[in-house]
Design an enzyme around this catalytic site. Structure first.
Site, PDB file in Angstrom:
ATOM      1  N   GLU A  73     -29.139   6.950  80.997  1.00 34.07           N
ATOM      2  CA  GLU A  73     -27.803   7.071  81.567  1.00 34.07           C
ATOM      3  C   GLU A  73     -27.756   7.439  83.040  1.00 34.07           C
ATOM      4  O   GLU A  73     -26.831   7.051  83.740  1.00 34.07           O
ATOM      5  CB  GLU A  73     -27.001   8.108  80.757  1.00 34.07           C
ATOM      6  CG  GLU A  73     -26.774   7.740  79.306  1.00 34.07           C
ATOM      7  CD  GLU A  73     -25.958   6.457  79.166  1.00 34.07           C
ATOM      8  OE1 GLU A  73     -24.964   6.298  79.917  1.00 34.07           O
ATOM      9  OE2 GLU A  73     -26.320   5.603  78.332  1.00 34.07           O
ATOM     10  N   SER A 355      -8.868  39.992  25.417  1.00 34.16           N
ATOM     11  CA  SER A 355      -9.863  40.989  25.022  1.00 34.16           C
ATOM     12  C   SER A 355     -10.909  41.261  26.089  1.00 34.16           C
ATOM     13  O   SER A 355     -11.665  42.234  25.983  1.00 34.16           O
ATOM     14  CB  SER A 355     -10.567  40.551  23.734  1.00 34.16           C
ATOM     15  OG  SER A 355      -9.648  40.496  22.667  1.00 34.16           O
TER      16      SER A 355
END
Length: 667
Positions: A73, A355
């Protein structure tokens, strides 16, 4: 790699085995007692732009990767002031000739300026603004800062639904590893992708990707940044063939719950695109086992019941598992399928406890000195008025057994003796104990509360069981250990509360002993037939019409809860022991430590003596059954079993007999 305690690690870990057992660890040839593995990514939080970011400091990006990007680049990046006249001229000439583009006209600084501040329109005005911004960036920031920003800001393609922003995300998506581990060939491929990620995708256009990568390698060699031999070797490397999507959430219910905790404790309500690293408590192996247990267990239950198969909505479940000592959640499943329903049943659902609440009743009775595990409770018809209405509890099978010990009552999950014990203990006391153990639901001191007739979130109920597992200390249940900002610095947040003692170690041990009996002799016994032999403790729970099915069980190092039911509160054909217990057992076996689960050790204040389980009194040699029962030292029974031994019989427990001998006839 980044971890909750900060950045570190990254060395080569070698595990040595003898047979199937781990015998040693070495990190970079140095022997160590333990080693942290890099934490797996469980989820990512995106904004509307679906940007996946993994910011990486420039110093942690390999030189080969940085040079490859520069070669592709902007080879003169460290020489120009933000603009490159020669680069612009070269690009113009190349375009006029119609040949291949070896280097773009825009410098890295210009590209960064465009990505940060401008649109992608191709006009002279935009290019002029880009040039001016590039010069300003060069004046304001160092070359290293600009390069780091560029490498963490540019677009590198897509992974699933996510846009890959920055080299860190790209390394994970294309190679499945952190950028720090990339080699020359991999760095060159990433550099090749910058110009046009879709056009040079190694997964869809392999030949184009290879050609572009090799071009970058040749350019590196021309610049004398690598040797021709290195370029040739890298060019021979294979391209990645398998996409590694990083957009999939591995634990979606957990991710949502963790995000809620981050909002509550760290004040960050929106995690999208923040670049934060959230370090959770989840164990991915445990999580996979939990999800498998829920998925397979629900499939088995559905296959057994035509009523379930005909139901408009599928049977649902929640599973949570945590470490009692720390409160760290290790597995978290909020439903059968997150794609179908995002409602989190582990934390957000409010279901009747049934329970599964009974251990709190017994804990309160023991802590208050009202009862012991051997106390006889009457299992006979009970009727009273509550809230202007008649209340008459019954046992699940409709039968009454007369006088039973507290142990038998909880092992067989008997409602009537439990209700009598709750009334004798005091309902406000039970509410207070439930609160101390972590249950935050709407608890009213009414008789039905003792049998779990109130709504509770599964994670709250699990907290109560974890309190028993940790000898009466309520842990700070949490899903997140730390949050780091984008640069790896800890984010200030609300610290976890300190663990709090809710009940004495003696009481916790006695209740735990009763719950071990549930698995050995009571409603939890089917777990033994499924192959679970460890000395764990737990309790089933089933509500009216079997709308809610529970099982919560624990060892000293692990507490796990499972709930099964329908979202619309429809009845099920199951029970806690038939629906929730098999899922719990499947998971508990899957995560079982190599040496098995640890045993519960009695605290100093506990005495274990031999009693007759039918009468709750000290056993004699004439008692048909003998049980070793745990008591607080000051609450050991003083009466010898008269039903089997008579008035003058002696206890067979050697410790008790020795004490009686010391005290003499008048003692």
């Amino acid at each position: 790699f980044r971890a909750a305690a900060g950045d570190g690690g990254g060395g080569l870990l070698v595990a040595e085995f003898r047979g199937d057992r781990l015998s040693g660890l070495r990190v970079d040839e140095t022997a160590v007692a333990e080693a942290w593995l890099e934490p797996p990514l469980l989820a990512t939080f995106w904004g509307e732009d679906l940007m996946e970011r993994r910011p990486v400091p420039l110093g942690e990006i390999p030189t080969e990767v940085v040079r490859a990007v520069l070669a592709a680049e902007d080879a003169s990046f460290f020489e120009h002031p933000g603009l490159s006249p020669t680069g612009i001229a070269r690009a113009l000439l190349t375009n006029l000739r119609g040949g291949e583009i070896r280097q773009g006209g825009s410098t890295i600084t210009q590209q960064l300026a465009k990505n940060l501040y401008l649109s992608s329109e191709r006009t002279m005005g935009r290019k002029m603004r880009e040039a001016m911004l590039a010069i300003f960036l060069e004046w304001r920031y160092s070359k290293e800062q600009i390069l780091e920003a560029y490498l963490n800001q540019i677009y590198w393609g897509r992974s699933g639904a996510a846009n890959l922003i920055g080299v860190g995300a790209a390394a994970r998506a294309y190679f499945g590893k952190p950028v720090e581990e990339l080699d020359l060939a991999e760095g060159a491929l990433l550099a090749a992708l910058i110009r046009a990620p879709a056009e040079y995708s190694p997964f869809r256009r392999a030949e184009a990707a290879r050609a572009r990568r090799d071009l970058v390698l040749r350019r590196l060699a021309e610049l004398d940044w690598i040797t021709p031999e290195a370029a040739e070797t890298a060019a021979a490397a294979a391209l990645p063939e398998v996409e590694r999507p990083i957009s999939r959430r591995l634990a979606p219910y957990y991710a949502d719950a963790a995000a809620a905790e981050v909002a509550r404790r760290w004040g960050v309500a929106d995690l999208a695109d923040r670049g934060l690293s959230i370090f959770g408590t989840l164990d991915l192996t445990d999580q996979e086992s939990a999800e498998a247990a829920v998925r397979e267990g629900l499939a088995e239950l559905t296959g057994k019941s035509a009523r379930v198969r005909k139901h408009e909505e599928g049977l649902e479940a929640a599973l949570i598992s945590l470490e009692p000592a720390t409160g760290a959640v290790r597995a978290y499943v909020g439903g059968r399928d997150y794609r179908e329903s995002q409602f989190d049943r582990a934390s957000s659902a409010r279901r009747q406890a049934g329970s599964a609440f009974k251990p709190i009743v017994y804990a309160t009775a023991f802590e208050s000195g009202v009862a012991t595990p051997a106390t006889l409770l009457e299992d006979a018809p009970l009727e009273l008025e509550s809230g202007g209405k008649r209340w008459a509890p019954a046992n699940d099978d409709g039968e009454f057994r007369g006088w039973v010990t507290a142990r038998t009552a909880i092992e067989q999950s008997l409602n009537v003796p439990t209700a009598r014990l709750a009334l004798q203990t005091g309902l406000p006391r039970i509410v207070q104990m439930a609160r101390a153990c972590g249950i935050r639901g709407r608890l009213q001191p009414v008789p039905a509360m003792a049998l779990g007739a109130f709504e509770v979130a599964p994670i709250e109920l699990l907290t109560a069981y974890a309190t028993l597992a940790d000898r009466g200390v309520r842990p700070p249940v949490h899903l997140v250990d730390a949050v780091l900002d984008a640069r790896g610095r800890p984010l200030a947040g609300e610290a976890l509360p300190a663990p709090e003692r809710a009940l004495s170690p003696d009481t916790a041990y006695m209740v735990t002993s009763l719950l071990q009996g549930v698995l050995d002799y009571g409603t939890g016994r089917p777990a033994r037939a499924l192959g679970l032999a460890d000395p764990l403790a737990g309790k089933t729970g089933t509500t009216n019409l079997r709308r809610d099915n529970w099982f919560a069980g624990f060892s000293p190092e692990r507490a796990t809860l499972v709930w099964v039911g329908f979202d619309d509160d429809s009845p099920t054909p199951f029970s806690g022991s038939k629906a929730a217990l098999p899922l719990w057992t499947k998971f508990t076996l899957a995560v079982r430590p190599p040496g098995g689960y640890a045993r519960f050790t009695p605290p100093e204040g506990i005495r274990v003596v031999l009693i007759d389980p039918a009468t709750g009194e000290l056993a004699t040699d004439r008692c048909p059954e003998v049980l070793a029962e745990a008591f607080a030292a000051e609450r050991v029974p003083a009466t010898v079993c008269r039903e089997h031994g008579g008035w003058f019989a002696e206890p067979i427990d050697p410790g008790v007999r020795a004490e009686r001998d010391e005290k003499g006839p008048g003692g």
